[in-house]
Design a protein around this motif. Structure first.
Motif, PDB file in Angstrom:
ATOM      1  N   ILE A   1       0.832  -1.207   0.000  1.00 59.80           N
ATOM      2  CA  ILE A   1       0.000   0.000   0.000  1.00 59.80           C
ATOM      3  C   ILE A   1       0.870   1.261   0.000  1.00 59.80           C
ATOM      4  O   ILE A   1       0.562   2.245  -0.656  1.00 59.80           O
ATOM      5  CB  ILE A   1      -1.007  -0.018   1.182  1.00 59.80           C
ATOM      6  CG1 ILE A   1      -2.080   1.052   0.998  1.00 59.80           C
ATOM      7  CG2 ILE A   1      -0.343   0.167   2.508  1.00 59.80           C
ATOM      8  CD1 ILE A   1      -3.082   0.673  -0.034  1.00 59.80           C
ATOM      9  N   HIS A   2       2.013   1.198   0.716  1.00 60.62           N
ATOM     10  CA  HIS A   2       2.886   2.382   0.721  1.00 60.62           C
ATOM     11  C   HIS A   2       3.479   2.616  -0.646  1.00 60.62           C
ATOM     12  O   HIS A   2       3.531   3.758  -1.130  1.00 60.62           O
ATOM     13  CB  HIS A   2       4.007   2.213   1.737  1.00 60.62           C
ATOM     14  CG  HIS A   2       3.497   2.055   3.138  1.00 60.62           C
ATOM     15  ND1 HIS A   2       2.403   2.742   3.586  1.00 60.62           N
ATOM     16  CD2 HIS A   2       3.922   1.297   4.169  1.00 60.62           C
ATOM     17  CE1 HIS A   2       2.165   2.396   4.842  1.00 60.62           C
ATOM     18  NE2 HIS A   2       3.064   1.511   5.214  1.00 60.62           N
TER      19      HIS A   2
ATOM     20  N   ALA B   1       2.294   1.703  -3.494  1.00 60.34           N
ATOM     21  CA  ALA B   1       1.241   2.179  -4.391  1.00 60.34           C
ATOM     22  C   ALA B   1       0.964   3.660  -4.157  1.00 60.34           C
ATOM     23  O   ALA B   1       0.886   4.450  -5.107  1.00 60.34           O
ATOM     24  CB  ALA B   1      -0.029   1.370  -4.186  1.00 60.34           C
ATOM     25  N   ALA B   2       0.850   4.048  -2.885  1.00 61.46           N
ATOM     26  CA  ALA B   2       0.521   5.446  -2.581  1.00 61.46           C
ATOM     27  C   ALA B   2       1.631   6.376  -3.036  1.00 61.46           C
ATOM     28  O   ALA B   2       1.379   7.399  -3.683  1.00 61.46           O
ATOM     29  CB  ALA B   2       0.271   5.611  -1.082  1.00 61.46           C
TER      30      ALA B   2
ATOM     31  N   THR C   1       1.819   6.557  -6.855  1.00 65.91           N
ATOM     32  CA  THR C   1       0.727   7.353  -7.425  1.00 65.91           C
ATOM     33  C   THR C   1       1.005   8.838  -7.225  1.00 65.91           C
ATOM     34  O   THR C   1       0.830   9.642  -8.148  1.00 65.91           O
ATOM     35  CB  THR C   1      -0.610   6.987  -6.758  1.00 65.91           C
ATOM     36  OG1 THR C   1      -0.727   5.571  -6.763  1.00 65.91           O
ATOM     37  CG2 THR C   1      -1.765   7.596  -7.509  1.00 65.91           C
TER      38      THR C   1
ATOM     39  N   VAL D   1       3.487   9.854  -9.766  1.00 69.22           N
ATOM     40  CA  VAL D   1       2.894  10.035 -11.094  1.00 69.22           C
ATOM     41  C   VAL D   1       2.166  11.376 -11.148  1.00 69.22           C
ATOM     42  O   VAL D   1       2.292  12.137 -12.114  1.00 69.22           O
ATOM     43  CB  VAL D   1       1.921   8.875 -11.408  1.00 69.22           C
ATOM     44  CG1 VAL D   1       1.113   9.178 -12.665  1.00 69.22           C
ATOM     45  CG2 VAL D   1       2.690   7.587 -11.576  1.00 69.22           C
ATOM     46  N   GLY D   2       1.434  11.680 -10.073  1.00 67.24           N
ATOM     47  CA  GLY D   2       0.730  12.967 -10.018  1.00 67.24           C
ATOM     48  C   GLY D   2       1.691  14.126 -10.115  1.00 67.24           C
ATOM     49  O   GLY D   2       1.500  15.043 -10.907  1.00 67.24           O
TER      50      GLY D   2
ATOM     51  N   PHE E   1       3.867  18.495 -16.885  1.00 69.82           N
ATOM     52  CA  PHE E   1       3.484  18.623 -18.288  1.00 69.82           C
ATOM     53  C   PHE E   1       3.033  20.038 -18.657  1.00 69.82           C
ATOM     54  O   PHE E   1       3.607  20.655 -19.555  1.00 69.82           O
ATOM     55  CB  PHE E   1       2.420  17.573 -18.630  1.00 69.82           C
ATOM     56  CG  PHE E   1       2.007  17.623 -20.058  1.00 69.82           C
ATOM     57  CD1 PHE E   1       2.904  17.250 -21.054  1.00 69.82           C
ATOM     58  CD2 PHE E   1       0.752  18.077 -20.415  1.00 69.82           C
ATOM     59  CE1 PHE E   1       2.536  17.323 -22.382  1.00 69.82           C
ATOM     60  CE2 PHE E   1       0.378  18.142 -21.747  1.00 69.82           C
ATOM     61  CZ  PHE E   1       1.271  17.764 -22.725  1.00 69.82           C
ATOM     62  N   PRO E   2       2.021  20.602 -17.946  1.00 75.65           N
ATOM     63  CA  PRO E   2       1.679  21.987 -18.290  1.00 75.65           C
ATOM     64  C   PRO E   2       2.822  22.966 -18.024  1.00 75.65           C
ATOM     65  O   PRO E   2       2.984  23.931 -18.771  1.00 75.65           O
ATOM     66  CB  PRO E   2       0.473  22.296 -17.392  1.00 75.65           C
ATOM     67  CG  PRO E   2       0.404  21.215 -16.399  1.00 75.65           C
ATOM     68  CD  PRO E   2       1.086  20.029 -16.980  1.00 75.65           C
ATOM     69  N   LEU E   3       3.611  22.687 -16.976  1.00 75.22           N
ATOM     70  CA  LEU E   3       4.696  23.620 -16.653  1.00 75.22           C
ATOM     71  C   LEU E   3       5.738  23.649 -17.769  1.00 75.22           C
ATOM     72  O   LEU E   3       6.353  24.676 -18.022  1.00 75.22           O
ATOM     73  CB  LEU E   3       5.363  23.221 -15.332  1.00 75.22           C
ATOM     74  CG  LEU E   3       4.493  23.386 -14.093  1.00 75.22           C
ATOM     75  CD1 LEU E   3       5.238  22.944 -12.848  1.00 75.22           C
ATOM     76  CD2 LEU E   3       4.040  24.824 -13.933  1.00 75.22           C
TER      77      LEU E   3
END
Lengths: 284, 182, 458
Positions: free
Chosen positions: B18-19, B21-22, B25, B28-29, B35-37
């Motif tokens: 779970i760690h 994965a968190a 994620t 990735v965020g 991307f916009p930057l």
């Protein structure tokens, strides 16, 4: 100790000044004269109206109705553009409402924009290019005033954002031309419509310099839609909403994606947090 | 991580999953925010829209040049004279630093209009020679004063430090006398 | 700060060993927000907002630096440049809306952070310096936000700049020249816009520096906690990482969901429509109000309607305008004196029955009222109401707090954090419980006692 004593004295002093010199006179006036009478105020419509069923772009799942945007563009071009500029929009932007590149090039050429003669440098009008912004109908504000009974027709690029509840305001204003209530007019001469102005109950001071524009049938839509006032108001409002914020729909779609991802990440984060704290009892 | 001391083996594994994965994620965020930057620094929509240029060559006489602007850079449009064409055809293109023939330079179906970016391929200065009275260099074409590159009438590099011929942008004739570059 | 039981940083490989000798940044991070920082184990969610504030500061700096790449501080083009960002720049609309609403969320988070400090008396010894630096950060934030709002050069930008710089004109003698100097002219103009842009770019970095001092000062006594009882033993604490990184992490995700909902679906909800009209120095909008986060202070400013005169003589001592300005700045300056105004030895509002009543039924409605009134029209009954709330605001901090801290009898405090969490003290030989020992009542310390010992009597 001294700070606290000083604080108490200062606090009481400031409060006394406020209560005795500001509040007391105010209260005295209030109690002796009651609430000040509101100035004569026409009960104009604070609540704007919306078309039946709303706009296609409304709500988090909204989308553009390209046929409507194109009809709205036709209304802007044939009616509004006589007096109102659209200076932050370029012809090339029309590709976003469903015109092809070649159609945009042809459309731009139907507009005359200010230019410079390449041979002698004189100021001329030339056909527009896709890269040009929509031209202003007046050379400057003074000319705009002179032609319009001393009122400058506002630029329309941002009109739906620059008014409170702007989308519905524009839609309502287009249909708000009316006659003032005779009873109100009898009450106060202020409500008589001055010469050169027009009564419109959605306008913030009820008398607007713009004459009624979207009379039934003033444009003839190429897609055969009947050009009623209501229809044209909705179409031009949709077009101006797009003009004010071309990224509106992309923004909402991106929003769903971002929030979905955040939701997923937050749930994972919460589970991770629960696991980390599993061995630590937190409350009694 | 003093906290992971207790717990069964399976518990430990579940925790790790779970760690990982968190944290991934979140990673990735964080990475997608880049991307916009990053893309905000790419050319803006108005710059991209201005990436074609129309040139009217109806009044261009042989030997004359027009200086236009293409993608914020100078563009040389020249109608070659018959003498120039004859002269450049007489040279064996194969022996040049950047071998190109007349047809390579003008394109098919184009008899005499040469379109070059007015940007020296050495370090980006604007070569002389497009306007009347400018130094045309030793090969009667263009001359870059910055570091002494000489181009011939077809804009081919003949002498000096520039590695390649002047760039010929993509273009097409929209009418008999109008060229759309880009 | 060093608790004896804090985890020690141990470099794991040759590179980190080398780095630890030359520039021990990993050690610094480890001790500041890593496993080397023991934090009370009983923090509630109100303690998450500090980290969130740090997040939004960084967020604002990043989006701001990026927006500055496309902006031009010139009154001729500034408004158009914003439209250029909204329409032409790749993801410009996202960056612009994220930055504008990021400011709002920064303030939401900061207000929650201050609210927690006020309720749990985080300002009390030994944490006065943290609080003082926090107030400085808040003042810097207000200045930064105000100048940032001027940059789009809309109607509200212009008239906000005019009204706020006009406050300085109220200062006796030097007011008018000072105002003209601040603005660089008689009304906001190109000079004003340029200096505001320059300072708006600079000040976030000053804030960041002050934040580092704020965190440094925090690490000397360590974090406070909802009981207000100081850490005594290892079982009272958990390492910041992974316990609070995990908690802050998921809570950040939660806040970002709300943030995204605003940015993507209602980006203009917190702003004013008038700011989408280009600044016009000749026409004032009907209602000039600042951004929502300034409403309470704007309400205090407008509360003073009468000049301070000597009765029956007509001699004006202080004009109403100046009174309002003094009160507005005073309403924040008073926070600087809070640690010395409230002398109750008990920190947490939960154990202070009288304080709690005044907090929930006095200060909270008062602030809610001021928030509402700052955005309302300047007419009755709003004026009278804002005068009453303003009076209460100052009475609360300057009069009520000093007095209740003197007369209040607090509720019994738990012996330790561990006991508050687990119901009994789990250290070997430790005491079992305040709840079972009603004799352990905390008595207020004698006035003037500043030895910082805030532990319950044994």
């Amino acid at each position: 100790m001294t700070i606290r004593l000083g604080g108490i004295i200062l606090g009481l002093g400031l409060t006394a000044v406020l209560l005795l010199w500001s509040l007391a006179p105010g209260l005295f006036t209030l109690t002796s004269e009651g609430f000040p009478e509101k100035p004569d105020y026409y009960a104009f419509q604070e609540e704007n109206i919306a078309p039946e069923g709303g706009f296609a772009f409304d709500g988090p799942l909204g989308t553009w109705d390209y046929a409507q945007l194109q009809r709205g563009y036709q209304v802007y071009k044939e009616v509004c553009s006589a007096c109102h500029s659209l200076k932050y929009v370029a012809f090339r932007n029309l590709e976003q409402i469903g015109y092809t590149e070649d159609e945009v090039r042809a459309e731009a050429a139907t507009w005359m924009v200010p230019g410079i003669d390449e041979k002698d440098g004189s100021v001329i009008e030339r056909p527009g290019l896709p890269t040009d912004q929509f031209p202003s109908p007046y050379a400057n504000d003074i000319e705009a005033r002179a032609f319009n009974n001393n009122a400058i027709p506002p630029d329309l690029s941002l009109i739906t954002k620059a008014r409170k509840d702007g989308v519905h305001y524009v839609y309502s204003l287009m249909q708000g031309y009316n006659e003032p209530d005779p009873e109100d007019v009898a009450k106060s001469p202020n409500f008589e419509t001055p010469p050169g102005l027009y009564f419109n109950e959605y306008f913030y001071n009820i008398n607007i310099a713009m004459p009624p524009q979207l009379l039934d049938g003033i444009v003839s839509y190429s897609d055969g839609t009947e050009a009623t006032t209501e229809q044209m108001s909705a179409d031009v409002t949709a077009f101006l909403t797009w003009a004010g914020e071309p990224s509106l729909i992309k923004r909402k779609q991106t929003g769903w994606f971002v929030i979905g991802f955040l939701l997923f990440a937050t749930i994972l984060g919460f589970l991770s947090y629960k696991t980390v704290w599993a061995t630590k009892k937190k409350k009694i | 991580m003093a906290s992971t001391a207790e717990g069964t083996e399976e518990g430990v594994r579940r925790r790790d999953w779970i760690h990982i994965a968190a944290v991934s994620t979140a990673g990735v965020g964080g990475a997608s925010v880049l991307f916009p930057l990053i893309s905000q620094m790419a050319p803006t929509a108005d710059v991209l829209a201005a990436s074609t240029t129309d040139v009217d060559v109806s009044s261009l006489e042989p030997g004359q040049s027009i200086k236009a602007v293409f993608r914020e850079q100078p563009l040389f449009v020249k109608r070659l004279t018959p003498e120039e064409i004859e002269e450049v055809n007489a040279i064996d293109a194969g022996g040049l630093r950047d071998p190109q023939t007349l047809e390579d330079r003008l394109g098919v179906g184009n008899e005499d209009i040469l379109i070059n970016l007015g940007v020296c391929t050495h370090l980006g200065c604007v070569p002389l020679g497009a306007a009347e009275g400018e130094n045309k260099g030793e090969f009667d074409g263009y001359f870059c004063p910055c570091h002494g590159s000489h181009y011939d009438a077809l804009g081919r590099i003949r002498k000096g430090p520039a590695p390649t011929n002047l760039e010929v942008p993509e273009f097409s004739f929209t009418t008999e006398t109008t060229i759309r570059v880009g | 700060m060093s608790f004896a039981w804090a985890n020690q940083y141990e470099p794991k490989n040759d590179f980190t060993k080398w780095l630890d000798e030359k520039l021990p940044v990993p050690r610094l991070v480890y001790n500041a927000v890593g496993a080397g920082y023991p934090v009370p184990r009983n923090l509630n969610y109100m303690w998450n907002f500090g980290v969130l504030a740090g997040f939004f500061l960084v967020f604002q700096i990043i989006t701001g630096v990026v927006l500055a790449m496309h902006y031009a501080a010139n009154t001729e083009v500034a408004f158009g440049q914003i439209e250029h960002i909204m329409r032409n720049v790749n993801y410009g609309w996202l960056l612009k809306y994220a930055h504008a609403n990021g400011a709002s969320f920064f303030f939401v988070v900061i207000y929650m952070h201050i609210f927690r400090g006020l309720y749990y008396s985080s300002y009390k010894a030994p944490r006065e310096m943290i609080w003082l630096l926090g107030v400085v950060i808040f003042l810097l934030m207000m200045a930064t936000a105000f100048m940032g709002y001027v940059l789009p050069w809309g109607q509200m930008s212009f008239w906000g700049a005019k009204v706020i710089t006009g406050l300085f004109g109220a200062i006796p003698f030097i007011g008018e020249p000072l105002q003209i100097w601040l603005v660089g002219g008689y009304a906001p103009n190109d000079s004003t816009l340029n200096r505001f842009f320059s300072l708006h770019f600079l000040m976030p970095f000053i804030i960041a520096g002050t934040v580092i001092l704020h965190i440094w000062a925090l690490h000397i006594p360590g974090s406070s906690n909802p009981t207000g009882v100081e850490v005594k033993q290892e079982s009272d604490t958990v390492p910041f990482h992974p316990y609070y990184t995990a908690k802050d992490g998921w809570f950040l995700g939660l806040i970002l969901i709300f943030f995204s909902a605003i940015v993507f679906f209602a980006p203009n909800a917190l702003g004013h429509a008038e700011n989408w009209i280009e600044a016009n120095p000749l026409s004032t909008p009907a209602l000039i109000v600042p951004e929502w986060y300034f409403y309470p202070f704007y309400a205090i400013l407008r509360a003073f309607t009468g000049d301070l005169t000597i009765p029956f003589t007509g001699i004006v001592l202080i004009e109403a305008k100046l009174l309002g300005v003094i009160a507005m700045f005073g309403s924040i300056l008073v926070w600087f004196f809070l640690p010395w105004l409230d002398k109750s030895p008990v920190r947490s509002g939960s154990y202070r029955p009288l304080f709690k009543k005044f907090f929930w039924f006095g200060l909270v409605p008062c602030m809610a009222g001021l928030f509402y009134l700052g955005g309302a029209k300047a007419e009755e009954p709003y004026i009278v109401l804002s005068q009453i709330f303003t009076a209460y605001y100052f009475l609360h901090f300057l009069v009520i707090l000093p007095i209740i801290s003197q007369i209040e009898v607090p509720k019994p405090l738990p012996f330790s954090i561990t006991q508050a969490v687990l119901g009994s003290d789990d250290t070997p030989g430790g005491k079992s419980g305040g709840g079972d020992n009603p004799g352990e009542v905390v008595k207020p310390l004698p006035g003037g006692d500043t030895d910082g010992s805030l532990q319950p009597a044994e």
